[in-house]
Design a protein around this motif. Structure first.
Motif, PDB file in Angstrom:
ATOM      1  N   UNK A   1       0.684  -1.222   0.006  1.00 45.32           N
ATOM      2  CA  UNK A   1      -0.060  -0.038  -0.160  1.00 45.32           C
ATOM      3  C   UNK A   1       0.812   1.156  -0.017  1.00 45.32           C
TER       4      UNK A   1
ATOM      5  N   UNK B   1       3.102   1.584  -3.116  1.00 47.21           N
ATOM      6  CA  UNK B   1       2.701   1.307  -4.512  1.00 47.21           C
ATOM      7  C   UNK B   1       1.255   2.105  -4.696  1.00 47.21           C
ATOM      8  N   UNK B   2       0.268   1.552  -3.744  1.00 47.56           N
ATOM      9  CA  UNK B   2      -0.967   2.120  -4.213  1.00 47.56           C
ATOM     10  C   UNK B   2      -1.376   3.802  -3.626  1.00 47.56           C
ATOM     11  N   UNK B   3      -0.674   3.911  -2.296  1.00 50.58           N
ATOM     12  CA  UNK B   3      -1.079   5.180  -2.003  1.00 50.58           C
ATOM     13  C   UNK B   3      -0.595   6.391  -2.607  1.00 50.58           C
ATOM     14  N   UNK B   4      -1.183   7.411  -3.002  1.00 46.37           N
ATOM     15  CA  UNK B   4      -0.699   8.513  -3.755  1.00 46.37           C
ATOM     16  C   UNK B   4      -0.956   7.795  -5.300  1.00 46.37           C
ATOM     17  N   UNK B   5      -1.672   6.670  -5.406  1.00 54.11           N
ATOM     18  CA  UNK B   5      -1.750   6.500  -7.067  1.00 54.11           C
ATOM     19  C   UNK B   5      -3.018   6.807  -7.523  1.00 54.11           C
ATOM     20  N   UNK B   6      -3.449   7.621  -8.470  1.00 52.69           N
ATOM     21  CA  UNK B   6      -4.755   7.967  -8.870  1.00 52.69           C
ATOM     22  C   UNK B   6      -5.440   7.080  -9.530  1.00 52.69           C
TER      23      UNK B   6
ATOM     24  N   UNK C   1      -4.023   6.484 -12.899  1.00 51.86           N
ATOM     25  CA  UNK C   1      -2.867   5.684 -12.997  1.00 51.86           C
ATOM     26  C   UNK C   1      -2.823   4.213 -12.609  1.00 51.86           C
ATOM     27  N   UNK C   2      -3.752   3.883 -11.834  1.00 54.33           N
ATOM     28  CA  UNK C   2      -4.003   2.595 -11.622  1.00 54.33           C
ATOM     29  C   UNK C   2      -4.366   1.708 -12.573  1.00 54.33           C
TER      30      UNK C   2
ATOM     31  N   UNK D   1      -3.988   2.454 -15.663  1.00 53.65           N
ATOM     32  CA  UNK D   1      -3.107   2.586 -16.818  1.00 53.65           C
ATOM     33  C   UNK D   1      -2.102   1.586 -16.662  1.00 53.65           C
ATOM     34  N   UNK D   2      -1.642   1.250 -15.323  1.00 51.58           N
ATOM     35  CA  UNK D   2      -0.749   0.087 -15.167  1.00 51.58           C
ATOM     36  C   UNK D   2      -1.261  -1.282 -15.373  1.00 51.58           C
ATOM     37  N   UNK D   3      -2.750  -1.460 -15.105  1.00 49.77           N
ATOM     38  CA  UNK D   3      -3.324  -2.604 -15.315  1.00 49.77           C
ATOM     39  C   UNK D   3      -3.450  -2.695 -16.923  1.00 49.77           C
TER      40      UNK D   3
ATOM     41  N   UNK E   1      -1.459  -1.466 -19.026  1.00 51.40           N
ATOM     42  CA  UNK E   1      -0.115  -2.085 -19.539  1.00 51.40           C
ATOM     43  C   UNK E   1       0.260  -3.477 -19.231  1.00 51.40           C
ATOM     44  N   UNK E   2       0.133  -3.946 -18.074  1.00 53.00           N
ATOM     45  CA  UNK E   2       0.172  -5.246 -17.635  1.00 53.00           C
ATOM     46  C   UNK E   2      -0.279  -6.369 -18.512  1.00 53.00           C
TER      47      UNK E   2
END
Lengths: 164, 164
Positions: free
Chosen positions: B121, B124-129, B132-133, B135-137, B139-140
């Motif tokens: 948390x 990685x996740x705290x402070x991720x909008x 952005x989350x 977008x990361x998914x 990409x993966x």
DNA sequence: GAAGATTGAATAGTCAATCTTT
DNA sequence: AAAGATTGACTATTCAATCTTC
């Protein structure tokens, strides 16, 4: 406090982990098959080839690659045995040493690079939109920021004059 | 053909590599310090705890974690020595075996999980909008898609009833 | 004594057999 | 002979000394 990730977060997190594992495995497999180099070998060669005089202190190499000193030392020893790098004494500081790229090391890198870059292109960048690429960079930046100290430096690629 | 990555691509690629290396190192360090478990131990425990009867065939475990069979086998042997998992015979197929979560293994997981999830948390996740989350998914997903076969399954988290 | 580096022992991971059951 | 799994030898990585020079 909520001890768990939300379902969304968990899904994202697991795909991210999966990408790491599989991408690294595939890059390693492909690189090794086409060149006989491991990813670790490749990264060392790249860093040396980028450095003035093609030489680095072990500690510098360690910082660039985010490796412990002893890992650097063992890796260099193994690569030295294969003739990819050499060690030289350091004139200024007689505690120190230099790791230097050999002719054979440069040759190995030049032969390995095109294929390896091709693999990275094919698996990662081809078919990634500019937005997606930017998003990935933002993500990396954020996490790196939270990981404390270091420069945002990574490891890989564009090393050396090279074919074409 | 252009053998190299563009400057943009290279910058992105190097940060991505840096994130992988440093994040994995930090997660491992934190987990090990607070629980004595390695990331590999943790992942095995999670997968077992999620399985019906808290048991999996070695080959299933290997598929879930993207590990080779022999790696699974060695890892299980080491964990068995510490009492975290056990082996049982498989009634249907007498070539086969089961790896089962022990009481001690479940205990170790339950003690380790809150801290570990907290680290994920925080880093990685705290402070991720949300963007952005997402977008990361995306990409993966893209990269995993290009990596061929497997289900988009990863490794980690949310295992077990757990504290609270 | 601290910094730069190496070494050796212990743990992890990979690769090529091996063994048993199907 | 192929599938499930394990084993042993080899390579890689970490961890805790050690050694030398600053």
């Amino acid at each position: 406090v909520d001890a768990w990730l939300t379902d969304d977060e968990q899904r994202v997190w697991r795909s991210f982990l999966a990408v790491q594992v599989r991408l690294a495995a595939e890059l390693n497999r492909a690189l090794h098959a086409s060149s006989g180099l491991s990813l670790a070998d490749y990264d060392v060669l790249v860093r040396l080839s980028e450095s003035p005089g093609c030489r680095l202190r072990p500690s510098e190499l360690g910082q660039l690659l985010d490796w412990e000193q002893s890992r650097v030392s063992h890796q260099v020893t193994r690569m030295q045995r294969r003739g990819l790098v050499g060690r030289e004494e350091c004139p200024e500081d007689r505690r120190g040493a230099y790791v230097v790229l050999t002719r054979a090391g440069r040759g190995a890198l030049e032969r390995a690079a095109p294929d390896h870059v091709g693999t990275v292109r094919r698996l990662v960048f081809d078919g990634l939109t500019t937005d997606e690429r930017d998003a990935l960079e933002r993500f990396s930046g954020r996490v790196l920021g939270r990981l404390g100290t270091g420069g945002s430096d990574g490891a890989d690629q564009k090393a050396v004059p090279l074919p074409e």
